[in-house]
Design a protein around this motif. Structure first.
Motif, PDB file in Angstrom:
ATOM      1  N   LEU A  93      19.175 -23.959 -32.228  1.00 54.45           N
ATOM      2  CA  LEU A  93      20.794 -23.876 -31.990  1.00 54.45           C
ATOM      3  C   LEU A  93      21.473 -25.443 -32.439  1.00 54.45           C
ATOM      4  CD1 LEU A  93      23.320 -22.014 -31.603  1.00 54.45           C
ATOM      5  CD2 LEU A  93      23.203 -22.613 -29.128  1.00 54.45           C
ATOM      6  N   THR A  94      20.670 -26.169 -32.101  1.00 53.38           N
ATOM      7  CA  THR A  94      21.279 -27.686 -32.273  1.00 53.38           C
ATOM      8  C   THR A  94      21.327 -27.996 -33.612  1.00 53.38           C
ATOM      9  OG1 THR A  94      19.205 -28.626 -31.736  1.00 53.38           O
ATOM     10  CG2 THR A  94      20.797 -28.651 -29.960  1.00 53.38           C
ATOM     11  N   GLU A  95      20.291 -27.560 -34.369  1.00 49.30           N
ATOM     12  CA  GLU A  95      19.909 -28.010 -35.947  1.00 49.30           C
ATOM     13  C   GLU A  95      21.061 -26.820 -36.589  1.00 49.30           C
ATOM     14  OE1 GLU A  95      16.930 -26.824 -34.226  1.00 49.30           O
ATOM     15  OE2 GLU A  95      16.920 -28.923 -33.525  1.00 49.30           O
ATOM     16  N   VAL A 107      30.558 -14.558 -29.491  1.00 51.19           N
ATOM     17  CA  VAL A 107      30.025 -14.071 -28.416  1.00 51.19           C
ATOM     18  C   VAL A 107      28.462 -14.385 -28.396  1.00 51.19           C
ATOM     19  CG1 VAL A 107      29.832 -11.735 -27.070  1.00 51.19           C
ATOM     20  CG2 VAL A 107      31.959 -12.102 -28.210  1.00 51.19           C
ATOM     21  N   VAL A 108      28.066 -14.911 -27.652  1.00 52.70           N
ATOM     22  CA  VAL A 108      26.552 -15.256 -27.473  1.00 52.70           C
ATOM     23  C   VAL A 108      25.835 -13.912 -27.007  1.00 52.70           C
ATOM     24  CG1 VAL A 108      24.826 -16.790 -26.781  1.00 52.70           C
ATOM     25  CG2 VAL A 108      27.109 -17.738 -27.231  1.00 52.70           C
ATOM     26  N   LEU A 109      24.790 -13.629 -27.554  1.00 51.17           N
ATOM     27  CA  LEU A 109      23.893 -12.668 -27.144  1.00 51.17           C
ATOM     28  C   LEU A 109      22.387 -13.025 -27.152  1.00 51.17           C
ATOM     29  CD1 LEU A 109      22.861  -9.307 -26.775  1.00 51.17           C
ATOM     30  CD2 LEU A 109      22.565  -9.701 -29.264  1.00 51.17           C
ATOM     31  N   ASP A 110      21.867 -13.043 -25.928  1.00 50.29           N
ATOM     32  CA  ASP A 110      20.588 -13.470 -25.567  1.00 50.29           C
ATOM     33  C   ASP A 110      19.784 -11.981 -25.118  1.00 50.29           C
ATOM     34  OD1 ASP A 110      21.452 -13.054 -23.035  1.00 50.29           O
ATOM     35  OD2 ASP A 110      20.942 -15.309 -22.332  1.00 50.29           O
ATOM     36  N   VAL A 111      18.577 -12.393 -24.564  1.00 48.46           N
ATOM     37  CA  VAL A 111      17.558 -11.176 -24.001  1.00 48.46           C
ATOM     38  C   VAL A 111      18.232 -10.768 -22.837  1.00 48.46           C
ATOM     39  CG1 VAL A 111      15.226 -10.650 -23.287  1.00 48.46           C
ATOM     40  CG2 VAL A 111      15.779 -12.159 -25.142  1.00 48.46           C
ATOM     41  N   TYR A 122      27.163 -25.692 -24.811  1.00 49.62           N
ATOM     42  CA  TYR A 122      26.760 -26.191 -26.050  1.00 49.62           C
ATOM     43  C   TYR A 122      27.804 -26.019 -27.025  1.00 49.62           C
ATOM     44  CZ  TYR A 122      24.598 -28.274 -30.119  1.00 49.62           C
ATOM     45  OH  TYR A 122      24.366 -28.885 -31.358  1.00 49.62           O
ATOM     46  N   LEU A 123      27.944 -24.882 -27.148  1.00 50.91           N
ATOM     47  CA  LEU A 123      29.109 -24.845 -28.485  1.00 50.91           C
ATOM     48  C   LEU A 123      30.379 -25.186 -27.978  1.00 50.91           C
ATOM     49  CD1 LEU A 123      27.765 -21.024 -29.397  1.00 50.91           C
ATOM     50  CD2 LEU A 123      27.496 -23.248 -30.670  1.00 50.91           C
ATOM     51  N   ALA A 125      31.097 -27.641 -25.992  1.00 52.08           N
ATOM     52  CA  ALA A 125      30.911 -29.273 -26.241  1.00 52.08           C
ATOM     53  C   ALA A 125      31.113 -29.748 -27.746  1.00 52.08           C
ATOM     54  CB  ALA A 125      29.717 -29.828 -25.649  1.00 52.08           C
ATOM     55  N   ARG A 126      30.565 -28.652 -28.494  1.00 51.74           N
ATOM     56  CA  ARG A 126      30.835 -28.931 -30.190  1.00 51.74           C
ATOM     57  C   ARG A 126      32.363 -28.700 -30.672  1.00 51.74           C
ATOM     58  NH1 ARG A 126      27.050 -29.752 -33.577  1.00 51.74           N
ATOM     59  NH2 ARG A 126      27.951 -28.809 -35.018  1.00 51.74           N
ATOM     60  N   GLY A 127      33.028 -28.254 -29.804  1.00 49.58           N
ATOM     61  CA  GLY A 127      34.392 -27.936 -30.060  1.00 49.58           C
ATOM     62  C   GLY A 127      34.789 -26.497 -30.406  1.00 49.58           C
ATOM     63  N   LEU A 128      34.010 -25.595 -30.101  1.00 53.04           N
ATOM     64  CA  LEU A 128      34.356 -24.152 -30.378  1.00 53.04           C
ATOM     65  C   LEU A 128      35.236 -23.798 -29.158  1.00 53.04           C
ATOM     66  CD1 LEU A 128      31.267 -22.740 -31.873  1.00 53.04           C
ATOM     67  CD2 LEU A 128      33.308 -22.741 -33.082  1.00 53.04           C
ATOM     68  N   SER A 129      36.327 -23.146 -29.279  1.00 51.91           N
ATOM     69  CA  SER A 129      37.256 -23.014 -28.119  1.00 51.91           C
ATOM     70  C   SER A 129      37.095 -21.632 -27.609  1.00 51.91           C
ATOM     71  CB  SER A 129      38.571 -23.460 -28.487  1.00 51.91           C
ATOM     72  OG  SER A 129      39.103 -22.714 -29.661  1.00 51.91           O
ATOM     73  N   GLU A 130      36.703 -20.739 -28.498  1.00 54.95           N
ATOM     74  CA  GLU A 130      36.505 -19.426 -27.926  1.00 54.95           C
ATOM     75  C   GLU A 130      35.056 -18.930 -28.052  1.00 54.95           C
ATOM     76  OE1 GLU A 130      39.443 -16.351 -28.871  1.00 54.95           O
ATOM     77  OE2 GLU A 130      40.565 -17.679 -30.194  1.00 54.95           O
ATOM     78  N   VAL A 131      34.585 -19.025 -26.940  1.00 55.43           N
ATOM     79  CA  VAL A 131      33.022 -18.840 -26.800  1.00 55.43           C
ATOM     80  C   VAL A 131      33.097 -17.892 -25.613  1.00 55.43           C
ATOM     81  CG1 VAL A 131      30.932 -19.768 -26.395  1.00 55.43           C
ATOM     82  CG2 VAL A 131      32.361 -21.000 -27.759  1.00 55.43           C
TER      83      VAL A 131
END
Length: 153
Positions: A93-95, A107-111, A122-123, A125-131
């Motif tokens: 994700l960071t790269e 919308v973040v999907l994990d297990v 993290y997102l 913090a990178r400036g994405l406002s709608e997470v």
């Protein structure tokens, strides 16, 4: 769990090449060994989206990115079939965060819902406002009988 207990547990589980720094990180630093500091993530409120709500967003053609952060081995088993899905494993994700379109809701999907809060912060913090994050991850999606694609990619 303290380092000696963790080392003992590893030995009891059959590991043979186990070492422990008894003083922990503070003694490590005091001894002059190198450490790497990472940025602290902000306290960001990453709201939940339930499976039915996510399905509605995807079916309704909303401007949304489904960010699938599961390992490739999990994605190979089943995935949510949508052109809005972007697969970036959590450990990349960071790269690869620059690949995520910033003008759409993410919308973040994990297990199982355990890693998505960290990815969401993290997102943010990178400036994405709608997470947002899928509550319960893919496990809940499956449990609620939502459609998945199991074909080879």
């Amino acid at each position: 769990m303290a380092a000696p207990e963790a080392a003992s547990l590893a030995v009891s589980l059959g590991y043979t090449n186990v070492h422990c720094f008894r003083g922990g990180l503070p003694d490590w630093i005091q001894a002059g060994y190198p450490v790497e500091s990472t940025e602290k993530l902000p306290k960001a409120d990453v709201p939940d989206v339930v499976p039915a709500e996510l399905k509605g967003l995807l079916d309704g053609g909303q401007a949304v990115v489904l960010l699938d952060i599961r390992p490739s081995s999990e994605v190979a088993k089943y995935r949510i079939a949508t052109p809005a899905r972007l697969h970036i494993p959590f450990d990349q994700l960071t790269e690869r965060a620059g690949e995520i379109p910033g003008e759409r809701r993410v919308v973040v999907l994990d297990v199982n819902g355990r890693r998505s809060p960290l990815a969401g912060r993290y997102l943010a913090a990178r400036g994405l406002s709608e997470v947002a994050k899928l509550q319960g991850g893919m496990e809940r999606w499956l449990k609620e009988g939502m459609p998945v694609d199991t074909s080879s990619q």
